[in-house]
Design an enzyme around this catalytic site. Structure first.
Site, PDB file in Angstrom:
ATOM      1  N   ASN A   1      -7.344  -2.020  -6.610  1.00 40.33           N
ATOM      2  CA  ASN A   1      -7.792  -3.414  -6.647  1.00 40.33           C
ATOM      3  C   ASN A   1      -7.458  -3.943  -8.025  1.00 40.33           C
ATOM      4  OD1 ASN A   1     -10.581  -2.206  -4.880  1.00 40.33           O
ATOM      5  ND2 ASN A   1      -8.941  -3.398  -3.982  1.00 40.33           N
TER       6      ASN A   1
ATOM      7  N   ARG B   1     -26.011  -6.763  -2.784  1.00 41.69           N
ATOM      8  CA  ARG B   1     -25.395  -8.081  -2.594  1.00 41.69           C
ATOM      9  C   ARG B   1     -26.311  -8.930  -1.727  1.00 41.69           C
ATOM     10  NH1 ARG B   1     -18.873  -7.556  -1.831  1.00 41.69           N
ATOM     11  NH2 ARG B   1     -18.553  -5.871  -3.339  1.00 41.69           N
TER      12      ARG B   1
ATOM     13  N   LYS C   1       0.811  -1.226   0.000  1.00 38.49           N
ATOM     14  CA  LYS C   1       0.000   0.000   0.000  1.00 38.49           C
ATOM     15  C   LYS C   1       0.839   1.267   0.000  1.00 38.49           C
ATOM     16  CE  LYS C   1      -3.167  -2.921   0.021  1.00 38.49           C
ATOM     17  NZ  LYS C   1      -3.872  -3.247  -1.218  1.00 38.49           N
TER      18      LYS C   1
ATOM     19  N   LYS D   1      -3.338  10.561   8.194  1.00 36.48           N
ATOM     20  CA  LYS D   1      -4.333  11.409   8.835  1.00 36.48           C
ATOM     21  C   LYS D   1      -5.677  10.689   8.732  1.00 36.48           C
ATOM     22  CE  LYS D   1      -6.021  15.302  10.477  1.00 36.48           C
ATOM     23  NZ  LYS D   1      -5.683  15.624  11.883  1.00 36.48           N
ATOM     24  N   PHE D   2      -6.441  10.673   9.825  1.00 36.13           N
ATOM     25  CA  PHE D   2      -7.747  10.011   9.800  1.00 36.13           C
ATOM     26  C   PHE D   2      -8.770  10.940   9.150  1.00 36.13           C
ATOM     27  CE2 PHE D   2     -11.835   9.137  12.065  1.00 36.13           C
ATOM     28  CZ  PHE D   2     -12.055   7.881  11.546  1.00 36.13           C
ATOM     29  N   ILE D   3      -9.398  10.454   8.092  1.00 41.31           N
ATOM     30  CA  ILE D   3     -10.444  11.234   7.413  1.00 41.31           C
ATOM     31  C   ILE D   3     -11.777  10.870   8.061  1.00 41.31           C
ATOM     32  CG2 ILE D   3     -11.506  11.813   5.188  1.00 41.31           C
ATOM     33  CD1 ILE D   3      -8.546  12.337   5.038  1.00 41.31           C
TER      34      ILE D   3
ATOM     35  N   GLY E   1      -9.230  -3.330   5.750  1.00 45.47           N
ATOM     36  CA  GLY E   1      -9.437  -2.921   7.145  1.00 45.47           C
ATOM     37  C   GLY E   1      -8.699  -3.744   8.186  1.00 45.47           C
TER      38      GLY E   1
ATOM     39  N   ARG F   1      -8.034  -6.396 -10.017  1.00 46.77           N
ATOM     40  CA  ARG F   1      -8.883  -7.538 -10.403  1.00 46.77           C
ATOM     41  C   ARG F   1     -10.229  -6.998 -10.899  1.00 46.77           C
ATOM     42  NH1 ARG F   1      -9.526  -6.876  -4.729  1.00 46.77           N
ATOM     43  NH2 ARG F   1     -11.652  -6.202  -4.315  1.00 46.77           N
TER      44      ARG F   1
ATOM     45  N   LYS G   1     -19.037  -4.843   1.617  1.00 42.50           N
ATOM     46  CA  LYS G   1     -19.964  -3.976   0.903  1.00 42.50           C
ATOM     47  C   LYS G   1     -21.342  -4.616   0.835  1.00 42.50           C
ATOM     48  CE  LYS G   1     -16.177  -2.135  -1.781  1.00 42.50           C
ATOM     49  NZ  LYS G   1     -15.320  -2.378  -2.952  1.00 42.50           N
TER      50      LYS G   1
HETATM   51  C1  MV4 Z   1      -9.259   5.364   5.925  1.00 48.38           C
HETATM   52  C2  MV4 Z   1     -10.373   5.897   6.610  1.00 48.38           C
HETATM   53  C3  MV4 Z   1     -10.241   7.161   7.145  1.00 48.38           C
HETATM   54  N1  MV4 Z   1      -9.072   7.836   7.021  1.00 48.38           N
HETATM   55  N2  MV4 Z   1      -8.130   6.100   5.796  1.00 48.38           N
HETATM   56  C4  MV4 Z   1     -10.880   0.939   5.457  1.00 48.38           C
HETATM   57  C5  MV4 Z   1     -10.364  -0.206   4.631  1.00 48.38           C
HETATM   58  C6  MV4 Z   1      -9.332   0.360   3.732  1.00 48.38           C
HETATM   59  N3  MV4 Z   1      -9.619  -0.015   2.369  1.00 48.38           N
HETATM   60  C7  MV4 Z   1      -9.325   1.836   3.928  1.00 48.38           C
HETATM   61  N4  MV4 Z   1     -10.269   2.120   4.982  1.00 48.38           N
HETATM   62  C8  MV4 Z   1     -10.372   3.366   5.508  1.00 48.38           C
HETATM   63  N5  MV4 Z   1      -9.278   4.137   5.380  1.00 48.38           N
HETATM   64  C9  MV4 Z   1      -8.049   7.288   6.342  1.00 48.38           C
HETATM   65  N6  MV4 Z   1      -6.893   7.985   6.262  1.00 48.38           N
HETATM   66  C10 MV4 Z   1     -11.507   5.114   6.714  1.00 48.38           C
HETATM   67  C11 MV4 Z   1     -11.518   3.843   6.172  1.00 48.38           C
HETATM   68  C12 MV4 Z   1     -12.734   3.104   6.330  1.00 48.38           C
HETATM   69  C13 MV4 Z   1     -13.449   2.684   5.235  1.00 48.38           C
HETATM   70  C14 MV4 Z   1     -13.002   2.932   3.951  1.00 48.38           C
HETATM   71  C15 MV4 Z   1     -13.709   2.520   2.857  1.00 48.38           C
HETATM   72  C16 MV4 Z   1     -14.890   1.846   3.070  1.00 48.38           C
HETATM   73  C17 MV4 Z   1     -15.358   1.565   4.328  1.00 48.38           C
HETATM   74  C18 MV4 Z   1     -14.640   1.978   5.424  1.00 48.38           C
HETATM   75  C19 MV4 Z   1     -15.122   1.711   6.693  1.00 48.38           C
HETATM   76  C20 MV4 Z   1     -14.412   2.123   7.771  1.00 48.38           C
HETATM   77  C21 MV4 Z   1     -13.212   2.818   7.589  1.00 48.38           C
END
Ligand code: MV4
Length: 453
Positions: free
Chosen positions: A290, A338, A116, A201-203, A165, A292, A237
């Site tokens: 992804n 789904r 990643k 950073k947490f979004i 996740g 695929r 999903k």
């Molecule tokens: C994040 C995020 C918030 N901030 N990154 C979850 C799995 C992975 N594919 C990326 N994910 C996330 N990354 C930052 N910087 C929140 C998630 C996330 C999320 C992302 C996509 C779809 C569903 C989610 C559910 C919880 C958290």
């Protein structure tokens, strides 16, 4: 074009690939585990070869057995579907070194996108916006803490080899950083045999928007616009749609352009998806690729009229993409539900068993992608997806009404399914407004029930 293809997968996606092969006039060889020996779709293939016992490691994840089946059936190419070996770079490399075309990206593109932080580095170099965070995997806990302070809390700790996740920890303050880091590393090591993690950073309350791309071996890369997959529970999903609701066309165009730049930067070929987070101000940030075909590809097929699986096969056979970016027109709106053999009232626990009755919806704008029939017994060994209900209509409102109508027609008896949950979702006013983010279902729609003691 290939004379014969092997499908290294099962269930609805195996059937989807079989259908594409038939329409292309290509012979198709299915493989199956002992648990799937009575699967009805096997009869639609030109040949079906048993590759082992029910556990995936003995069958659909077993590279020597799949290669042996490909040798025996004398195919020219292997379609991996999704899941299983689809994003295993070693499998892609082995296929090609055994002279079977792998219907997917080059193995080095799969390998790099699987890391990643590497994917983020490539994205940043291609001027694709990424989430602010560490440049690559982090070093000592001490350095990591300094970096977390610099980024500013809340931060998210993510597994470098991860996705979906696993090995992910939200950390809201300095005090919880060291223990969160340790537990993220432990989980990453257990899940991916790789304890390496990075920081972002947490979004807050992002939407999950992804862009479908297609690339041929002649340097042509196009995007097929976007899908919103925000409606997820525990990273599974539930509903996907295209186009992403509430996103201005300008932003959607910039997303598509960013995805194409990234694909070109990694030398990507075949079908793929670039995943982005979109914040409440419609800023977007690339998170992963992804490499695929995805479960939710039909919503893009419905709005673009392009058969993605056929295009995967054609591109792998060396054909040029038959359209340019400006020839890709989207029409209307599409949703996918789904349908899983799970009980939403009991924490989505799998509900294996026999299907005793089935009524499939029909009429205008309806598509049902499923490998199940009446009398079919769902084996307990694999994922619980038993069908995808897809609708298409001129507007989002009409597509919602069509999905409600289709869900009312759909009857599956003998097992518990996610159908009742989808009926509720498609009557929800927040969902109708398109205002759902990735945390919504667990935060507002069905918060986890407190455990009774
Ligand atoms: C994040 C995020 C918030 N901030 N990154 C979850 C799995 C992975 N594919 C990326 N994910 C996330 N990354 C930052 N910087 C929140 C998630 C996330 C999320 C992302 C996509 C779809 C569903 C989610 C559910 C919880 C958290």
């Amino acid at each position: 074009m290939f004379q014969r293809i092997l499908v290294a997968n099962r269930g609805e996606i195996a059937l989807r690939v079989i259908r594409a092969c038939k329409e292309l006039g290509v012979e198709v060889v299915a493989v199956y585990s002992q648990a799937d020996r009575n699967a009805p779709y096997l009869e639609l293939a030109d040949r079906a070869i048993c590759i082992g016992k029910a556990p995936s490691g003995d069958s659909y994840l077993n590279i020597p057995r799949i290669i042996a089946a490909a040798e025996v059936a004398d195919v020219q190419a292997i379609h991996p579907g999704y899941g299983f070996l689809s994003e295993n770079p070693d499998f892609a490399e082995i296929c090609r070194s055994c002279n079977f075309e792998f219907i997917g990206p080059p193995h080095d593109a799969i390998r790099r996108m699987g890391l990643k932080t590497e994917a983020k580095t490539v994205a940043a170099a291609a001027k694709v916006p990424t989430v602010p965070g560490s440049d690559g995997p982090i070093g000592s806990p001490h350095e990591a803490m300094a970096l977390a302070r610099q980024i500013g809390f809340p931060v998210l700790i993510k597994a470098a080899a991860g996705g979906g996740g696993k090995g992910m920890r939200v950390c809201r303050d300095e005090a919880s950083f060291a223990p969160s880091l340790q537990s993220a590393k432990n989980e990453a090591e257990a899940a991916f045999k790789n304890a390496s993690v990075y920081l972002e950073k947490f979004i807050d309350k992002p939407k999950h928007v992804e862009v479908q791309i297609l690339a041929d071996h002649h340097g042509h890369v196009v995007h097929l616009w976007d899908r919103d997959c925000s409606l997820q529970r525990r990273h599974q999903k539930l509903v996907e749609e295209s186009p992403a609701p509430t996103l201005p066309l300008k932003v959607r165009q910039r997303l598509g352009d960013a995805a194409v730049r990234l694909a070109k930067a990694v030398g990507y070929t075949n079908a793929g998806t670039c995943e982005f987070l979109v914040d409440s101000e419609n800023n977007f940030y690339f998170i992963e690729v992804n490499a695929r075909i995805q479960v939710e590809h039909p919503v893009t097929e419905m709005t673009t009229g392009i058969d993605l699986v056929k295009q995967q096969i054609r591109v792998a056979a060396g054909e040029k993409l038959p359209f340019t970016q400006d020839q890709i027109n989207t029409r209307g709106h599409s949703f996918e539900c789904r349908i899983n053999s799970e009980d939403p009232d009991f924490d989505f626990r799998p509900s294996a068993g026999k299907i005793t009755a089935l009524r499939v919806p029909g009429g205008p704008g309806i598509r049902w992608d499923s490998h199940v029939q009446v009398g079919y017994t769902i084996p307990p060994n694999y994922d619980s997806l038993i069908g995808k209900l897809i609708v298409h209509a001129p507007t989002r409102d009409e597509a919602m009404a069509r999905m409600r109508r289709a869900l009312d027609e759909l009857v599956i008896e003998g097992i518990q399914t996610t159908i009742p949950l989808h009926k509720r979702i498609f009557r929800d006013p927040t969902f109708a407004e398109g205002k759902v983010d990735t945390t919504w279902i667990e935060r507002e729609f069905m918060p986890p029930k407190p455990k009774s003691t």
